[in-house]
Write an enzyme that holds these catalytic residues in place. Structure first.
Site, PDB file in Angstrom:
ATOM      1  N   LYS A  73       0.825  -1.208   0.000  1.00 55.57           N
ATOM      2  CA  LYS A  73       0.000   0.000   0.000  1.00 55.57           C
ATOM      3  C   LYS A  73       0.860   1.260   0.000  1.00 55.57           C
ATOM      4  O   LYS A  73       1.904   1.314   0.653  1.00 55.57           O
ATOM      5  CB  LYS A  73      -0.909  -0.025   1.236  1.00 55.57           C
ATOM      6  CG  LYS A  73      -1.887   1.146   1.339  1.00 55.57           C
ATOM      7  CD  LYS A  73      -2.737   0.996   2.593  1.00 55.57           C
ATOM      8  CE  LYS A  73      -3.681   2.173   2.797  1.00 55.57           C
ATOM      9  NZ  LYS A  73      -4.483   2.015   4.033  1.00 55.57           N
ATOM     10  N   SER A 149      -9.028   2.942   3.833  1.00 54.33           N
ATOM     11  CA  SER A 149      -8.105   3.531   2.892  1.00 54.33           C
ATOM     12  C   SER A 149      -7.339   2.508   2.058  1.00 54.33           C
ATOM     13  O   SER A 149      -6.624   2.881   1.135  1.00 54.33           O
ATOM     14  CB  SER A 149      -7.123   4.437   3.631  1.00 54.33           C
ATOM     15  OG  SER A 149      -6.344   3.685   4.566  1.00 54.33           O
ATOM     16  N   SER A 173      -9.451   0.700   8.079  1.00 54.88           N
ATOM     17  CA  SER A 173      -8.994   0.730   6.691  1.00 54.88           C
ATOM     18  C   SER A 173      -8.552  -0.606   6.115  1.00 54.88           C
ATOM     19  O   SER A 173      -8.289  -0.697   4.917  1.00 54.88           O
ATOM     20  CB  SER A 173      -7.854   1.744   6.536  1.00 54.88           C
ATOM     21  OG  SER A 173      -8.351   3.048   6.681  1.00 54.88           O
TER      22      SER A 173
END
Length: 476
Positions: A73, A149, A173
């Site tokens: 990520k 996220s 997230s």
């Protein structure tokens, strides 16, 4: 490799270990699927394809995921030689010279890092839209958000690019995009995975790292590979009794499970989210568990306000790290990020410390509930997946934005505050084919118990073959 998507990460690694496929072949299979789906989804924003090929050529360690393609990520974790931007133009030129400790451990597990996935700026939003990298779409329906996220990670895994991908969780997230994309997403216990060497704790202990995956066993095996402190960490989680992978398939026993059909803050729940948790409660009862409707007694509004303060103040700090303290003018951060940072700048030091102490008191009240119950089952989210643009990153109306967040995720962030492990499990799909996750939370340090239950649920209600139509494997 035609059957690439039919295997989880451990399954692909087993093919490598048996000599049935090479790491090069797995990487090229992953890159072919990225080329096929990424133009629609925008999940991978930093390709590291040549670096991945070079890593394979140098020779991979014989870890549990040897040769398995993987994505990191674009937030928190540094990959040497790849920009670590936090999806912000403010950090667009930040180029780390070394891997974060978690990335080094991922490599030692044999994973091949092929790229980095999209995130909202600083991971603030429960959608995955940024002005630096653009919008990531949900593979189940591309006009909807994959959540955030870690939405880039979830879109990549759900569409079949990779079997599992790195994710982070400061308020939900990992669990939010797992719910929106029909995946398994475990947020581990606080301090289970080190944030070093760059940091000691993220978001005053609210932030965690792990993965989104298609199988419970991949999540368990990956946790074995990356868990544990490093020297200098401010604190550490109690070590597990046995390897987490050994928990998969082990009987959980008869658990006391409480479930919630209403949100602690009183926000309304979509009918599909209520139906999902009722269905999960029935399934748990059928599996022999003791199930009843109950929720912890705590000041949910105080927790919500406290969470907002931690997020706002840390946004101010994230900007100050780059600017030396000043808030930048327009153009370097997004309007909502700027508005949240301005909110955070208004808090005094004593006010902030008092807020942390208040959150710790509420955490004790929530933890006390787990003296009576082994598991708390809730909808992961209060609403079905939201349309692209719903959370308005280009707005500066921070109060309206915070109200939308509070209505969307009342069940996830309390476990960032308590530090307890919690997982979103894909047990339910709506009539029109959208995944709805259910959250299962356990006591602090009890990932083993949680994994035993989640693996039992996976065996009873398999989800591995549930794929979005764009994957080409829908319904298999």
């Amino acid at each position: 490799m035609n059957d690439y998507e039919h295997h989880d990460g451990l399954g692909l690694a087993r093919l490598v270990q048996q000599g049935e496929v090479t790491p090069q072949e797995l990487l090229e299979a992953a890159l072919a699927r990225i080329a096929q789906h990424n133009p629609q989804l925008n999940a991978v924003v930093t390709p590291l394809y040549d670096a991945a090929r070079a890593e394979i050529a140098r020779g991979l360690p014989p870890g549990p995921f040897q040769g398995v393609p993987f994505l990191v990520k674009e937030l928190v974790a540094s990959v040497a030689g790849a920009a670590t931007t936090s999806s912000s133009r403010l950090y667009a030129k930040q180029m780390p010279a070394a891997d974060s400790e978690i990335v080094a451990r991922l490599r030692r597990a044999g994973l091949v890092i092929a790229g980095k996935t999209n995130s909202p700026e600083f991971g603030l939003s429960p959608t995955t839209e940024s002005l630096l990298y653009g919008i990531t779409c949900n593979p189940w329906r591309t006009d909807l958000s994959p959540g955030g996220s870690s939405g880039g990670a979830a879109a990549a895994v759900a569409s079949g690019m990779v079997p599992l991908a790195h994710a982070t969780d400061g308020g939900g997230s990992i669990r939010i995009p797992a719910s929106c994309c029909g995946l398994f997403g475990l947020k581990p216990t606080r301090a289970r995975i080190t944030a070093g060497p760059e940091g000691g704790e993220g978001l005053n202990g609210l932030a965690h790292q792990h993965v989104v995956s298609r199988s419970v066993r991949d999540s368990a095996a990956l946790l074995d590979a990356v868990a544990g402190p490093m020297p200098g960490d401010p604190y550490m989680a109690v070590p597990p009794e046995r390897p987490y992978l050994d928990e998969v398939g082990r009987a959980p026993g008869r658990l006391r499970i409480a479930y919630a059909k209403t949100a602690p803050t009183g926000v309304p729940l979509d009918a599909a989210c209520v139906a999902a948790v009722e269905d999960a409660a029935r399934l748990c009862e059928q599996l022999g568990h003791e199930v009843e409707e109950a929720s912890p007694d705590y000041d949910a509004q105080a927790v919500e306000r406290g969470f907002e303060m931690v997020f706002a103040a840390n946004t101010t700090a994230n900007i100050a790290r780059a600017t030396g303290g000043a808030l930048p003018g327009q153009g370097l951060v997004e309007p909502m990020t700027q508005a949240l940072a301005e909110l955070g700048r208004g808090y005094g030091a004593a006010e902030y410390i008092l807020n942390l102490q208040s959150l710790q008191r509420q955490a004790r009240r929530i933890a006390g509930f787990f003296g009576r119950y082994d598991i708390w089952l809730t909808p992961t989210l209060a609403q079905t997946p939201r349309p692209i643009g719903y959370f308005g990153i280009e707005s500066s109306d921070v109060r309206a934005w915070l109200a939308k967040l509070a209505a969307y995720l009342p069940f996830t962030y309390p476990f960032n505050i308590t530090g307890q492990p919690a997982a979103s499990v894909p047990l339910y799909w709506t009539a029109d084919g959208l995944p709805i996750g259910c959250q299962f939370a356990a006591r602090y340090g009890e990932e083993g118990l949680l994994l035993r239950l989640c693996a039992q649920l996976e065996a009873a209600r398999p989800w591995f073959g549930r794929r979005p139509p764009m994957s080409g494997l829908h319904g298999h």
